[in-house]
Structure formats: C-alpha cells, structure tokens
Scaffold this motif. Sequence first.
Motif, short mmCIF file in Angstrom:
data_model
loop_
_atom_site.label_atom_id
_atom_site.label_comp_id
_atom_site.label_asym_id
_atom_site.label_seq_id
_atom_site.Cartn_x
_atom_site.Cartn_y
_atom_site.Cartn_z
N LEU A 160 38.57 3.51 -14.44
CA LEU A 160 38.57 4.79 -15.15
C LEU A 160 38.75 5.96 -14.19
N VAL A 161 38.07 5.89 -13.04
CA VAL A 161 38.23 6.94 -12.03
C VAL A 161 39.67 6.95 -11.51
N ALA A 162 40.23 5.77 -11.28
CA ALA A 162 41.62 5.70 -10.82
C ALA A 162 42.58 6.30 -11.85
N ASP A 163 42.20 6.22 -13.12
CA ASP A 163 43.02 6.77 -14.20
C ASP A 163 42.76 8.26 -14.45
N GLY A 164 41.85 8.86 -13.69
CA GLY A 164 41.66 10.30 -13.81
C GLY A 164 40.29 10.76 -14.25
N ALA A 165 39.36 9.84 -14.49
CA ALA A 165 38.00 10.25 -14.86
C ALA A 165 37.31 10.88 -13.65
N ASP A 166 36.52 11.92 -13.90
CA ASP A 166 35.78 12.59 -12.85
C ASP A 166 34.40 12.00 -12.65
N VAL A 195 31.44 6.41 -7.03
CA VAL A 195 31.68 6.99 -8.35
C VAL A 195 30.48 7.86 -8.75
N LEU A 196 30.76 9.03 -9.32
CA LEU A 196 29.70 9.85 -9.91
C LEU A 196 29.29 9.21 -11.22
N VAL A 197 28.02 8.83 -11.33
CA VAL A 197 27.55 8.04 -12.46
C VAL A 197 26.57 8.85 -13.32
N VAL A 234 31.61 -2.73 -13.59
CA VAL A 234 31.84 -1.94 -12.38
C VAL A 234 33.35 -1.75 -12.16
N LYS A 235 34.10 -2.81 -12.33
CA LYS A 235 35.55 -2.70 -12.19
C LYS A 235 36.11 -1.72 -13.20
N ARG A 236 35.59 -1.77 -14.42
CA ARG A 236 36.07 -0.86 -15.46
C ARG A 236 35.82 0.60 -15.05
N GLY A 237 34.63 0.87 -14.53
CA GLY A 237 34.31 2.23 -14.11
C GLY A 237 35.22 2.70 -12.99
N GLU A 260 39.25 5.88 -22.78
CA GLU A 260 40.44 5.70 -21.93
C GLU A 260 40.72 7.03 -21.26
N ALA A 261 40.88 7.02 -19.94
CA ALA A 261 40.92 8.28 -19.20
C ALA A 261 42.32 8.84 -18.98
#
Length: 295
Positions: free
Chosen positions: A51-57, A94-96, A45-48, A268-269
Amino acid sequence: MNSRPVPVAVEGLPDWGRCAVMGVVNVTPDSFSDGGHWFDPTAAVKRGVDLVADGADLVDVGGESTRPGAFRVDEAEELRRVLPVVRGLAAEGVLVSVDTMRAGVARRAVEAGAVLVNDVSGGLADPAMMPSVAACGVPFVLMHWRGFSHDMDSRAGYGDVVTEVVAELRDRVDAAVAAGIPAKRLVIDPGLGFAKEARHDLALVAGLPALRALGRPVLVAGSRKRFLGHALTDARGNRSPARDRDAATAALSAIAAHQGAWAVRVHEASATADAVRVAHALAQGREAAARRTDR
C-alpha cells in the motif's frame, strides 16, 4: 483571493501539505470487503508495504470487523491479530495507525510501533481509552459513533445529520481534551456508514466544511462503503459489490481532498493517491491564477 481549504496538521505526524492517504489492512476473517485476504500476519505486513509503495502515507491496521451486523472478538484475539502486523510494518519503516476500540490494544500497539490510534467509537466503547491515549502521547482519531456494529443501523435517526454529527463530535473533542489529549493531536471522522443511511453519508460528504469548522483535521473513511454502492445502482436496481467500488472511492477521495480533508482512508491506494495529488495540483493552479489576477 479565495484561498483553498488547507488540511489542519496533526501534532506528532508528518505534514504532507495535501490530503494524506491512509491505507487499510484488515487482519480479520470477516471485514465487509476484504475479510480473510490479509489474516495471515506475513501477508498483512506485505499488504501494508505494498500500500505504501502504491502511494499510501500511513497504514491503518485493525483486528476487529466493524461491518454492519458484526459482533466483537475478545481482547486476546484482537491482540493476537494486530500486534505482529504493527510490529512488522513499523520495522519496515511504515507509519502505522491502529484501528481499535480497546485501550489495552491501543497501548500495546503503540508499544509495538503504532504512531496513531484510530477509535471508531470516539472513546465511548472503553472509558479507559482516552486516558490511555493521553498517557501514550500519540494522536487520536475520534469517529462519530452511536453504538456497536451488531445493531448500529437501528440508530440511524437524524433530523439534520450534519448538525447532529458536528455537535456529537464536538462533545467527543471536549471529552478528549478533558482527558489530557492535546487538541492538536485530535482528528475527527464523521463515521460514514456507521449508524447512517446512504443519504446521511452523502450529506456528510457535502457538509465537510461544517465538520472542518470544528477546527480539527478531518479523516474521511468512505472506501467501498454501502452509500457508494447506492450511488452506483444500475437501471435494474443492482448495486455494485464492495470490491467494484474503488473508482468511486477515488472520486470520493478527490472530492474530500478538494474540501480540505486531512486524510482519506482507503482499501486500494494507487488511484486515490493520484486523485488527491491531482486535487492538490489543481488547487495550487487556481491559487497561482488568482495571484496573477490580483496583481
């Protein structure tokens, strides 16, 4: 004026106006590049979220490795791995997406908060998948697939890989629509690395316009895959290991975005998020220049 290829929007998901970035969270001990890193649900969950914080949509969660040679886990184990992560990420806003070949896992994941089902078998592994997705009312990713991972490399025989992959994906789109999934909720994926050699993968990336001609959004999932290792072979014949292919993945993402991909799926995002935004900005710049020329 030559217009840029604009990604087709997917009903039920945001329209980002550019190539989207799908981050990967593998809740497995044996995925090809990061197996075991996010096997613990809390870490996953933290990884996801990171990833969003790094720019993943959006974030794609999978509980079953599909690396070449991998054998399947049973459904109970896949559910045990996936559901807490889907539920936890959805709770974080998060959109999953759920990466699964099983209808039962897809249905339970949607109930837990997933908004997209990503099936690498294109609905072929489980006959109940398409009717189940239709009943859930969520978008569906259909990947090109010729068989399970344990022997898929033996199926990498093509005369014209682009023509054959397009034809096989067209059949999958038709099957999905017949099962009750609206065409506007369908995404296609050429299946880079699945029953394909490096030359096939490269041809499919170059042939992205032919895939887009099917009229459905295209997901390009080439992150860290073998064909990038082949492209990065050094003078001694050594191929870069999977975890050293993120710069190449970002380059691939920029190319895919330039060719109108709906989304790219990456481990990696950050660099890829920059790459797709630069591709979008350059396309907008070209359009503005062309408009000035046309006046």
